[in-house]
Design an enzyme around this catalytic site. Structure first.
Site, short mmCIF file in Angstrom:
data_model
loop_
_atom_site.label_atom_id
_atom_site.label_comp_id
_atom_site.label_asym_id
_atom_site.label_seq_id
_atom_site.Cartn_x
_atom_site.Cartn_y
_atom_site.Cartn_z
N ASP A 30 0.87 -1.18 0.00
CA ASP A 30 0.00 0.00 0.00
C ASP A 30 0.90 1.22 0.00
O ASP A 30 1.25 1.75 1.05
CB ASP A 30 -0.86 -0.05 1.27
CG ASP A 30 -2.20 0.64 1.08
OD1 ASP A 30 -2.48 1.05 -0.04
OD2 ASP A 30 -2.94 0.72 2.07
N HIS B 247 -11.35 2.22 9.28
CA HIS B 247 -10.44 1.44 10.13
C HIS B 247 -11.05 1.26 11.52
O HIS B 247 -10.70 0.31 12.23
CB HIS B 247 -9.09 2.14 10.28
CG HIS B 247 -8.28 2.15 9.03
ND1 HIS B 247 -8.46 3.08 8.03
CD2 HIS B 247 -7.29 1.33 8.59
CE1 HIS B 247 -7.61 2.85 7.05
NE2 HIS B 247 -6.88 1.79 7.36
N ASP C 22 -10.72 -4.43 0.69
CA ASP C 22 -9.86 -3.65 1.56
C ASP C 22 -9.46 -4.57 2.71
O ASP C 22 -9.98 -5.68 2.85
CB ASP C 22 -10.63 -2.41 2.07
CG ASP C 22 -9.69 -1.29 2.48
OD1 ASP C 22 -8.48 -1.54 2.65
OD2 ASP C 22 -10.16 -0.14 2.63
#
Length: 998
Positions: A141, A252, A326
């Site tokens: 990432d 998150h 994700d």
């Protein structure tokens, strides 16, 4: 019976799980079959996209490899291909062993690396690849370069900074560099670019990771970055589908909601995806988002939604590349169910690769049980696994070679990274206000500039670069009222708002910081420079009191340097705001500013030179110091108006107590001739007060009826007048015992004894008259030939002072130094600068009997009170470069014309080269035969001068190179000139010319 009951119960649970999570399921003979997975209606042999630069219509060898690998896989190995596990290279052996086990026992298909170092990661990649039967996908990432995750690697600007750039070729170039670095590290995927359109300024997780709020600009930037990345055979990944920009929650930590209609999603969020698919995007990452207009189940993550992943992304939008979830450890999805259920449901939704899954062994068991119960088909499994294998073949993993770790660090940190970084910030930094053209700052001789810091991060590069342009004073006081008192005498106040450049840190203005800025802006002419994301400006109610407003986006060292360049006009403003700031500034706002021809800063590569070759200067300078040719050195190289090399070496003295800094001030000796005297003479010439034929007798009446009255101006300045090299002027100040006479010297200043030539040593003010009388009476050579003479410039100093009524030190400040921003240059520097900034030149044991530090080394110049036409100026390399650049631009600097181009050309002409005299008019010129001060590599149009203390300043119009060398080679005693004999200055000049990329 108990076992049968458990099996029936398990089947029932799985039945309910799949039936409720998959849209369009059907029950047939006790089998649950997912009917909307694109198996029958999709061509599994090709996942090519129109106009894509990465084609997957595999040649027969590729098809054979995919089929062979797939057919040779066990069920465990096929399922394992679906998992990309988190890996770290900064953890302990226990972590590495755990990854080993997942590879060997669970047959995982890939790794996504997070924190660590490049060499450690490369070694681990080699280790893990060696353990895996089927080559692993390695991803990262790295939205703004490997430095986002890995130490000792390069970190490029955030996407929002890039969003201010209008030149898409630069963005593609950035993508290319990112792709090259990813490939060198053995990666196949970079999970970039971010396609989220940041329409919500309060977005806590996307924000600066987005290119902005304009869908067209976001798309253009994303396509350019993708093309660059994929040009290096690295797969780019667009994220976070269906769009993470319009939320104020962090996935998150929790599941964000996107309350947008399907029509709005089509119009805004989907726009980049439509365009990117057409341009050949390899893969998509699906975010963890609650999108009611696309998924009817309340608070249901998009990454687990069959309708979003399969129906919308694959069927309606036609995406045929790889689909990643994700990270499945994120709270936005991990709180939804236990990990194995989350992972399985993500697969059933239509994702190909499960990123950062938790509890892989339990998940694999769940997959195997579901498969045994026919809860998903072989076709569904083959659809994703064969797609994965096709990407692996395209990435060359069918013939995997271990990563070569030798030179890995240097390969990842090429100077081209920094060269591009300069270009990116030069094109990104944005001016939003410029009342009365306060930017760039002009008329430096009329300015008094202060700098005030706001924020808690470093500002060293910004302040030091500002001070290279002008005398900028750092002013500080915690109390606003007392701070304002300190600022009351300044014409301009630059406020720098400096917040950490580390990702995800809060850089919003605090209330006290805001109040301080507002208060200062009301009472001062303020330029506010924001080294933080543009959203920090949302705190302002208005910007009425701020004259200049600059958004520099990030607080990186290069951002600070480039921003200071913009403040003083070395570059023009080109950036456009990527987001709106309330009603004050709209997306795409951005003013252009005037570019002044002042020196700027960049890397060698940006002006066609090789920094690796330039680095050889370091060795030459360090050897000179090690061999005690000089205790310290400053070297500066500029090309095409950009400083590309500026370093200081050694110490002030051999005791190694004070290191030489770029800001230190050296006695430049004879460079005074072209730095102090000649510029003022050129003004007089430009004003037609003198010409090349003017005689010395008509210039200065004291020479009438002397043996020098008919010497022409041209001959005088070409050292062709037959004057002696020098005269023992000091003898006129000695008594009969050959010691300094009391008639001429005092230990303390008195009336008519104010000129100082050392500690506790003052000379009678009129001794300059004695010097001039001695010059008038001196003999001249009968034969007309080249003979270098200091007397020429002593005569010119006398001429200038008598015709203007001002002393030379005042003239040079008024006419040049102040307006040029040469704030580190002056005669008699102790009156202005700290003594510790001035390396000493000599321990004088023959006249002044003291350490000469801040007093001119040349005794004749000292006898004139430190102000003479041939010596006396103290300066640093940056200031010397400014006046050399003025010459290079033929009298122009900072868009101010000091004298005409013709005047410069007249002075830079060698009129007597045919007679063996290489000199121009005042300037020294390069080699003529075997005689000359340069390496022999400079062009014949080049010019400059050298100095006794070990100095050199040279400029070449043909290459546009300025070279400055300063030292105190005369310390501690001026004996043998070993610096000159070793050709140190010339050898460095040769390196400079060798570094030109031809």
């Amino acid at each position: 019976m108990r076992k049968i009951g458990i099996k029936i119960f398990t089947f029932y649970v799985l039945f309910l799980f799949v039936a409720t999570s998959c849209v369009g399921t059907k029950i047939n003979k006790n089998k649950i079959l997912v009917t909307n997975v694109p198996v029958k209606d999709q061509n599994l042999d090709s996942i090519a996209i129109t106009n894509t630069p990465i084609l997957f219509d595999l040649v027969s060898e590729g098809e054979k490899w995919v089929d062979s690998v797939y057919n040779g896989m066990s069920l465990d190995e096929k399922i394992g291909q679906l998992f990309m596990i988190a890996a770290y290279s900064n953890k302990d052996a226990k972590h590495y062993a755990a990854i080993d086990k997942l590879i060997q026992e669970n047959k995982i298909g890939g790794l996504i690396f997070f924190q660590g170092g490049p060499v450690r990661q490369a070694k681990l990649t080699n280790r893990y690849q060696a353990l895996s039967k089927t080559p692993l996908f390695i991803g990262i990432d790295a939205e703004w370069g490997l430095g986002m995750r890995i130490d000792s690697t390069y970190r490029y600007p955030w996407n929002m900074t890039l969003g201010a750039i209008q030149d898409m070729q630069l963005i593609e170039k950035l993508g290319t560099q990112m792709g090259m670095q990813s490939k060198r590290l053995g990666l196949q995927f970079n999970f970039a670019p971010v396609l989220d359109i940041n329409s919500n300024p309060k977005n806590p997780i996307i924000g600066f990771r987005s290119f902005g709020e304009d869908k067209f600009k976001v798309t253009d930037h994303a396509i350019a970055l993708m093309k660059g990345i994929q040009s290096q055979d690295i797969f780019a990944t667009g994220k976070h589908f269906p769009g993470h920009g319009d939320t104020s929650k962090d996935s998150h930590k929790e599941l964000p909601t996107i309350n947008a209609s399907r029509e709005r999603l089509e119009e805004l969020e989907f726009y980049p995806y439509h365009k990117m698919f057409h341009e050949g995007l390899s893969s998509v990452m699906v975010g963890h988002l609650n999108v009611p207009s696309l998924e009817s189940r309340p608070n249901f993550p998009s990454s687990l939604s069959y309708n979003i992943v399969t129906n919308v992304l694959q069927k309606e939008l036609g995406f045929k590349g790889l689909i990643f979830t994700d990270a499945l450890n994120m709270k936005g999805v991990s709180d939804f169910k236990v990990p194995s259920e989350v992972n399985f449901e993500a697969f059933m939704a239509g994702n190909d690769i499960l990123l950062f899954p938790e509890n892989v062994p339990a998940t694999i068991q769940k997959f195997k049980l579901a498969f045994s119960l026919d809860l998903f088909t072989e076709e569904r499994l083959a659809f994703s696994v064969k797609k994965i294998l096709k990407f692996k073949y395209k990435a060359g993993l069918n013939s995997y070679k271990p990563i070569e770790t030798e030179n890995l660090y240097s390969d990842l940190n090429l100077v081209s990274n920094e060269a591009l970084q300069y270009q990116l910030y030069e094109n990104a930094i944005t001016v939003l206000k410029n009342t009365d053209a306060v930017l760039p700052i002009k008329n430096l001789d009329k300015q008094k500039i202060a700098y005030v810091k706001i924020g808690d991060d470093n500002n060293d590069k910004y302040v030091s670069t500002l001070q290279k342009y002008a005398d900028v004073t750092v002013v500080d006081d915690k109390n606003i009222d007392s701070l304002q008192v300190k600022l009351s005498s300044y014409t301009t106040v630059i406020i720098g708002y400096h917040k950490s450049d580390i990702a995800f840190k809060n850089d919003d203005l605090r209330v006290d910081e805001l109040l301080k800025i507002v208060a200062l802006a009301k009472n001062n002419n303020v330029i506010l420079n924001v080294f933080a994301k543009p959203y920090s400006l949302l705190a302002f109610d208005n910007f009425d009191s701020i004259e200049g407003l600059v958004v520099s986006y990030q607080n990186s060292p290069i951002s600070q340097i480039v921003s200071a360049e913009l403040i003083f006009g070395a570059i023009e403003a080109k950036g456009k705001l990527p987001v709106s700031i309330n009603s004050f500034f709209k997306v795409n706002d951005g003013l252009s500013t005037e570019k002044l021809n002042r020196l700027g800063f960049t890397t060698a590569e940006n002006v066609g030179m090789n920094s690796q070759i330039l680095s050889k200067i370091d060795g030459i300078a360090n050897k000179a110091i090690a061999d005690k040719m000089t205790p310290g050195i400053q070297v500066l190289v500029a090309k095409a108006g950009k400083v590309i090399y500026q370093k200081s070496f050694g110490y002030h003295t051999y005791d190694k107590k004070i290191k030489v800094q770029n800001s230190d001030i050296y006695d430049v000796a004879s460079l005074t001739k072209i730095l102090g005297t000649l510029p003022n003479v050129m003004i007089a010439y430009d004003q037609h007060k003198i010409n090349l034929g003017t005689t010395l007798g008509s210039m200065s009446p004291i020479f009438k009826d002397s043996n020098k009255q008919n010497i022409s101006f041209k001959d005088l300045l070409s050292h062709y007048a037959g004057l002696p090299a020098g005269l023992p002027f000091y003898k006129a100040a000695l008594n009969k015992s050959k010691k300094p006479s009391e008639d001429y010297f005092r230990k303390i200043p008195e009336v008519n004894f104010t000129k100082q030539l050392g500690d506790s040593l003052f000379i009678r003010n009129d001794f300059s008259d004695t010097i001039m009388k001695m010059i008038v009476k001196s003999k001249i050579s009968i034969k007309k030939e080249y003979k270098y003479s200091d007397l020429t410039f002593m005569i010119l100093k006398d001429y200038l002072e008598k015709t203007t009524g001002k002393t030379l030190d005042v003239l040079i400040q008024e006419n040049f130094y102040r307006s040029l921003g040469m704030n580190n240059s002056s005669f008699n520097p102790l009156a202005k600068f700290d003594k510790n900034r001035i390396p000493p030149t000599e321990t004088d044991a023959y006249f002044r009997h003291q350490l000469l530090q801040g007093y001119v080394n040349d005794l004749t110049a000292a006898l004139e009170g430190g102000v003479s036409g041939h010596a006396g100026v103290f300066s640093n390399a940056m200031d010397v470069a400014k006046i050399m650049e003025l010459y290079l631009q033929k009298g122009s600097y900072g868009n101010q014309q000091y004298f005409s181009e013709k005047t410069f050309d007249d002075f830079n002409t060698c009129y007597f080269c045919a007679e063996g005299n290489r000199r121009g008019v005042g300037f020294d010129k390069p080699q003529l035969g075997t005689s000359g001060p340069t390496c022999g590599c400079a062009s014949m149009t080049s010019f400059g001068h050298t100095g006794y203390t070990g100095t050199m300043a040279w400029a070449d119009p043909e290459t546009q190179i300025v070279y400055v060398f300063l030292s105190n080679r005369t310390f501690p005693v001026a004996t043998e000139n070993r610096l000159s004999k070793a050709n140190i200055r010339e050898n460095i000049q040769q390196v400079i010319y060798d570094a030109i990329i031809r």
